[in-house]
Each structure stands twice: as C-alpha cells, then as structure tokens.
Design an enzyme around this catalytic site. Structure first.
Site, PDB file in Angstrom:
ATOM      1  N   ASP A 125     -34.871   0.791 -44.939  1.00 34.38           N
ATOM      2  CA  ASP A 125     -33.786   1.116 -44.022  1.00 34.38           C
ATOM      3  C   ASP A 125     -32.482   1.224 -44.806  1.00 34.38           C
ATOM      4  O   ASP A 125     -32.127   0.318 -45.553  1.00 34.38           O
ATOM      5  CB  ASP A 125     -33.674   0.040 -42.932  1.00 34.38           C
ATOM      6  CG  ASP A 125     -32.912   0.548 -41.711  1.00 34.38           C
ATOM      7  OD1 ASP A 125     -32.915   1.779 -41.473  1.00 34.38           O
ATOM      8  OD2 ASP A 125     -32.317  -0.275 -41.009  1.00 34.38           O
ATOM      9  N   HIS A 131     -20.206   3.190 -39.253  1.00 36.20           N
ATOM     10  CA  HIS A 131     -20.880   1.928 -38.921  1.00 36.20           C
ATOM     11  C   HIS A 131     -20.537   0.848 -39.955  1.00 36.20           C
ATOM     12  O   HIS A 131     -20.188  -0.277 -39.598  1.00 36.20           O
ATOM     13  CB  HIS A 131     -22.394   2.151 -38.856  1.00 36.20           C
ATOM     14  CG  HIS A 131     -23.190   0.888 -38.693  1.00 36.20           C
ATOM     15  ND1 HIS A 131     -23.176   0.148 -37.524  1.00 36.20           N
ATOM     16  CD2 HIS A 131     -24.009   0.220 -39.552  1.00 36.20           C
ATOM     17  CE1 HIS A 131     -23.962  -0.919 -37.665  1.00 36.20           C
ATOM     18  NE2 HIS A 131     -24.475  -0.905 -38.887  1.00 36.20           N
ATOM     19  N   ARG A 181     -15.596  -8.946 -42.012  1.00 36.68           N
ATOM     20  CA  ARG A 181     -14.904  -9.246 -43.266  1.00 36.68           C
ATOM     21  C   ARG A 181     -13.428  -8.931 -43.105  1.00 36.68           C
ATOM     22  O   ARG A 181     -12.793  -9.412 -42.190  1.00 36.68           O
ATOM     23  CB  ARG A 181     -15.555  -8.470 -44.418  1.00 36.68           C
ATOM     24  CG  ARG A 181     -16.922  -9.023 -44.811  1.00 36.68           C
ATOM     25  CD  ARG A 181     -17.482  -8.321 -46.042  1.00 36.68           C
ATOM     26  NE  ARG A 181     -17.657  -6.900 -45.806  1.00 36.68           N
ATOM     27  CZ  ARG A 181     -18.764  -6.344 -45.280  1.00 36.68           C
ATOM     28  NH1 ARG A 181     -19.786  -7.099 -44.983  1.00 36.68           N
ATOM     29  NH2 ARG A 181     -18.836  -5.049 -45.081  1.00 36.68           N
ATOM     30  N   GLU A 240     -30.213  -0.509 -32.714  1.00 39.84           N
ATOM     31  CA  GLU A 240     -29.492   0.301 -33.694  1.00 39.84           C
ATOM     32  C   GLU A 240     -29.995   1.727 -33.540  1.00 39.84           C
ATOM     33  O   GLU A 240     -31.194   1.988 -33.673  1.00 39.84           O
ATOM     34  CB  GLU A 240     -29.702  -0.218 -35.123  1.00 39.84           C
ATOM     35  CG  GLU A 240     -28.930  -1.508 -35.364  1.00 39.84           C
ATOM     36  CD  GLU A 240     -28.903  -1.960 -36.823  1.00 39.84           C
ATOM     37  OE1 GLU A 240     -29.756  -1.498 -37.609  1.00 39.84           O
ATOM     38  OE2 GLU A 240     -28.023  -2.771 -37.165  1.00 39.84           O
ATOM     39  N   ASP A 300     -33.820   0.347 -34.603  1.00 40.52           N
ATOM     40  CA  ASP A 300     -33.994  -0.792 -35.500  1.00 40.52           C
ATOM     41  C   ASP A 300     -33.451  -2.041 -34.792  1.00 40.52           C
ATOM     42  O   ASP A 300     -32.306  -2.453 -34.999  1.00 40.52           O
ATOM     43  CB  ASP A 300     -33.245  -0.522 -36.809  1.00 40.52           C
ATOM     44  CG  ASP A 300     -33.417  -1.652 -37.799  1.00 40.52           C
ATOM     45  OD1 ASP A 300     -34.442  -2.344 -37.733  1.00 40.52           O
ATOM     46  OD2 ASP A 300     -32.517  -1.835 -38.651  1.00 40.52           O
ATOM     47  N   TYR A 325     -28.162 -13.794 -43.468  1.00 38.45           N
ATOM     48  CA  TYR A 325     -28.147 -12.623 -44.341  1.00 38.45           C
ATOM     49  C   TYR A 325     -27.564 -12.858 -45.737  1.00 38.45           C
ATOM     50  O   TYR A 325     -27.759 -12.056 -46.637  1.00 38.45           O
ATOM     51  CB  TYR A 325     -27.482 -11.430 -43.654  1.00 38.45           C
ATOM     52  CG  TYR A 325     -25.981 -11.311 -43.824  1.00 38.45           C
ATOM     53  CD1 TYR A 325     -25.438 -10.366 -44.703  1.00 38.45           C
ATOM     54  CD2 TYR A 325     -25.105 -12.119 -43.121  1.00 38.45           C
ATOM     55  CE1 TYR A 325     -24.074 -10.234 -44.856  1.00 38.45           C
ATOM     56  CE2 TYR A 325     -23.743 -11.997 -43.264  1.00 38.45           C
ATOM     57  CZ  TYR A 325     -23.232 -11.057 -44.128  1.00 38.45           C
ATOM     58  OH  TYR A 325     -21.882 -10.938 -44.283  1.00 38.45           O
ATOM     59  N   LYS A 345     -34.379  -8.737 -38.300  1.00 43.02           N
ATOM     60  CA  LYS A 345     -34.746  -7.324 -38.238  1.00 43.02           C
ATOM     61  C   LYS A 345     -36.243  -7.102 -38.126  1.00 43.02           C
ATOM     62  O   LYS A 345     -36.668  -6.041 -37.652  1.00 43.02           O
ATOM     63  CB  LYS A 345     -34.264  -6.627 -39.527  1.00 43.02           C
ATOM     64  CG  LYS A 345     -32.772  -6.646 -39.717  1.00 43.02           C
ATOM     65  CD  LYS A 345     -32.126  -5.544 -38.920  1.00 43.02           C
ATOM     66  CE  LYS A 345     -30.646  -5.426 -39.265  1.00 43.02           C
ATOM     67  NZ  LYS A 345     -30.050  -4.274 -38.575  1.00 43.02           N
ATOM     68  N   SER A 362     -39.350  -2.760 -34.774  1.00 40.22           N
ATOM     69  CA  SER A 362     -38.553  -1.538 -34.891  1.00 40.22           C
ATOM     70  C   SER A 362     -39.345  -0.461 -34.157  1.00 40.22           C
ATOM     71  O   SER A 362     -40.549  -0.331 -34.378  1.00 40.22           O
ATOM     72  CB  SER A 362     -38.355  -1.124 -36.350  1.00 40.22           C
ATOM     73  OG  SER A 362     -37.966  -2.226 -37.139  1.00 40.22           O
TER      74      SER A 362
HETATM   75 CA    CA Z   1     -30.740  -0.709 -39.443  1.00 38.99          CA
END
Ligand code: CA
Length: 423
Positions: free
Chosen positions: A134, A141, A150, A207, A241, A252, A261, A265
């Site tokens: 992916d 995005h 951030r 997604e 996704d 993450y 994730k 999917s």
């Molecule tokens: Ca994705």
C-alpha cells in the site's frame, strides 16, 4: 497491437449495455459462480456475465493462445500468466463477438446460455493475491494527516516529495465486495497520562483507494522502468483500506501500520483492464522538486477516474461523503512500480498495489473520515439526523468509480462492506 475493444464507435447487441458502466468498451474480468456452476472466469457486459468456459467450449476462443482450462479456475491468476498481449487478444475477440455488426454469436441463440444475468451470479475475490503493498501517494492526504498529527506548517515529511512512500500489507485479509468487516479490537491510548487499554476500536475508518493488479514481473535483482511499467499492469479495482485510527495512532511508531490495517481490506470484484482505461489517461500533477532519474516518465500515466464514497446507515438513505478522482494522485502507478522494484524487489503475477488514500484539494473530496470530519471536529450529518466522526456498527461503506467520455462510461461497479460489531 491495436485495442479493438476500445473503439468508441463499437456498439453491442446486448440490450441496454451502453447505458451501464459495462459497455462493449469495458469488458472487465472477474470470478463468478452460480447455483449450477463452480467458480470460473467471467467478463461483464451490461447486466450480464459472459462465461468464458462456455464460450471456449462452443469454439469461439479456439485461435486465442490461451489454454481453455484457465477459464474454469477459481482465480484469474492462470489467465493473467499469459500476459498483456494474450489478454488483449482475448478482450478484442470478445468485442468482435459482442459487436452488433457480427452475427456469429448473436444469431446462435443456443449459445446464449453463456450470458448469465448478473442477478443470478455470486461474485468472489477475483485474484489470489500474492503480495500486497500500500502506497501513500496523495499529497493532499499526506498533508492533511501531517497537519492533524504533526506540524501544520511543516506537514509533509522531508522524504515525501522524493519517494513514493509505501509499506507491505497483508494479502490474506483482502476480501471481496459484499463481505462484512468485523470491528477490530486492540490497544488504545485514550489519553497522554494513562496506560493503554484493550478494547474495540472506536475510530474505524475507510480509506478511498484504487488498487492495481500485476502480471508476472521480473526476477529478484531486476527492476521495472517507468517506461515498461504499464506492460506489467493487468488492471485496476476499487479498494477500501479499512483502518482503525486509534490503534494506528498508538502502534505506528517506529515501524508503521500493523494491526490498525491488517484486519480487512475490501476490493471490488471486477478488474477493469488498463487497456480499457487508455482513453482516460491524463497528465500527472506537476512534481517539484524534480524527481530522481528512475522516477522520471514520459506520456500520460495518470487516469481520470471519478470516485465516490457513500455511507449507508440502517434504515437511512445513503450519505455521499466524498467525491474525488484518481487523477489527483501525486505519484502515478508507473512510478510506484518503478520505485517498488528499483532495489531489485520482484513482482509476481497477482500482486496488489494500493494507491494510498486518494484525497482531492477540497474537503468534499477527502478520502477518509479522519480528514472529512477533521479528527472528529467536523462531524458529518447523516440523513436521519445522526452524526458520524467515524464508521458505526452496521454502517455500510460504498465506494464507486467510473470514467466517462463521449457518452461512454467505463465503470468498476462498487466495493461495499458492512461494519459488524466486535466479537
Ligand atoms: Ca492505505
């Protein structure tokens, strides 16, 4: 070799097909079964599925250099192993047989049992996916996520404009449209000052993506150039996704997505060939700074495909939450494939490469609830008066996609999945 099937002047004798997303110029491939037959290869035309095993048995495909046994396989992979030119010949042949000018199949009503109404078929996962990658190739995005999590003034990470960023996903949890998704459980860090808890995710998201399926690539140690890349792409599908934002946020760092994730999917069941999409090839957005030499490309390598996401809540009319386009992607598929193999990584027949969330420039074109509801600060109003920050149990997420030009629509159908409660 000319792509006969793309001729906009072609018209089929299948009634009403030109009014659908599946006119004679589309002819996407999928795997279907009926109450009478096991899984096999079908091609969509209008509101019918053409059974290629029957067409082969009737002698319509004898001079196509493809062994007839592949049409009775439960996946498209054995057919895809014949490569781009063989599949182009097959698709061209089908266009000739379905052409209103050609009586061969049209006038042989005894053979029309090979045309099965879509209402009588069950579609399945079309491809046995070997590896699934992916990407993260939408600048809008990546910028939106960077702004939320951030530094808003420095949203894109320094590597983003140089590298088509991606990660290796889990192929065995890719499921077909129609199969439900179970709300995942995992570790959630509810606030900064307390320990994580174990609970069902409270932030399940979609997604909006597209995926492409590869032909057999090159061996380990070799690379695919941007000029060659499209020869290795069989076709495209719609792709959702599914993501659990709260699990993702905690897990993450530092290695990227994992359990947020890999629970599911969803992909659409018809693979639209890259050949069928050639009339919709378009310019890729301007890339600054200038990319490194192996990522440079010539010609039209992006595709104009209109996309839409809707949420269908129980007992409520659907709410369209996003209208976007595949052409917004900063990195095109040829660049993604060139980058994926530049280190000598192999590509095999049946690999799935996801585009990454496709967000356009405006809020109504964002490709995830995270962005549409802006981290929960701008909830979406549903037709029944309820609100959505993320996806609720029993909501269905529907992604649709279609290219259109000169009255011809080349569609993907849809990928629909219902979110079920956690066990
Ligand atoms: Ca994705």
């Amino acid at each position: 070799m000319e792509i006969t099937a793309n001729n906009p002047a072609l018209s089929t004798w299948i009634k009403g097909a030109e009014l659908t997303e599946f006119p004679i110029q589309n002819l996407p491939f999928g795997i279907f079964s009926t109450i009478h037959s096991s899984k096999r290869v079908g091609v969509r035309i209008g509101d019918f599925v053409l059974d290629l095993a029957q067409m082969a048995a009737y002698g319509y495909l004898t001079d196509i250099q493809i062994d007839h046994s592949v049409y009775e396989n439960e996946f498209l992979n054995p057919l895809m192993r014949y490569g781009k030119l063989a599949i182009r010949s097959l698709r061209n042949r089908l266009a000739v047989l379905l052409d209103v000018q050609n009586p061969t199949f049209q006038n042989n009503s005894a053979h029309h049992s090979a045309l099965i109404p879509v209402t009588e078929v069950r579609m399945s996962l079309p491809v046995q996916i070997g590896d699934y990658t992916d990407f993260y190739s939408s600048k809008e995005h990546a910028t939106n996520v960077g702004m939320m999590f951030r530094d808003p003034s420095n949203a894109l990470l320094p590597n983003w404009l140089w590298i088509p960023v991606g990660y290796h996903g889990r192929s065995s949890s890719v499921i077909p449209s129609g199969q439900s998704v179970i709300r995942p459980k995992g570790q959630l860090k509810i606030d900064e000052n307390s320990d994580p808890i174990f609970a069902p995710s409270r932030q399940v998201d979609f997604e909006l993506e597209m995926g492409f399926i590869t032909f057999e690539g090159k061996d380990l140690g070799q690379s695919i150039t941007t000029a060659e890349a499209e020869d290795f792409i069989f076709g495209l599908c719609l792709f959702n996704d599914w993501s659990a934002r709260d699990i993702q946020k905690w897990e993450y760092v530092p290695l990227g997505p994992f359990l947020a994730k890999n629970f599911a999917s969803s992909m659409s069941c018809w693979i639209v060939t890259l050949d069928a999409l050639q009339p919709f090839a378009c310019e890729t957005p301007i890339q600054q700074p200038e990319v490194l030499s192996y990522l440079k490309f010539e010609g039209l390598k992006s595709y104009d495909i209109e996309l839409q996401v809707a949420i269908q809540a129980p007992n409520c009319s659907e709410k369209i939450v996003s209208t976007s386009n595949f052409k917004y992607m900063y990195w095109n598929m040829s660049q993604q494939l060139a980058h994926h193999t530049v280190n000598g990584c192999n590509i095999r027949c049946g690999d799935l490469l996801g585009s990454g969330t496709i967000s356009g420039p405006t809020p109504d074109s964002y490709g995830s609830m995270l962005e549409i509801a802006w981290k929960g600060t701008k909830p979406v109003q549903m037709p029944d008066g309820s609100q959505r920050k993320f996806i609720q149990d029993h909501d269905k997420v529907v992604i649709r996609g279609c290219s259109q030009k000169n009255g011809i629509k080349i569609g993907f159908g849809e990928v629909t999945s219902e979110l079920l409660p956690a066990y």
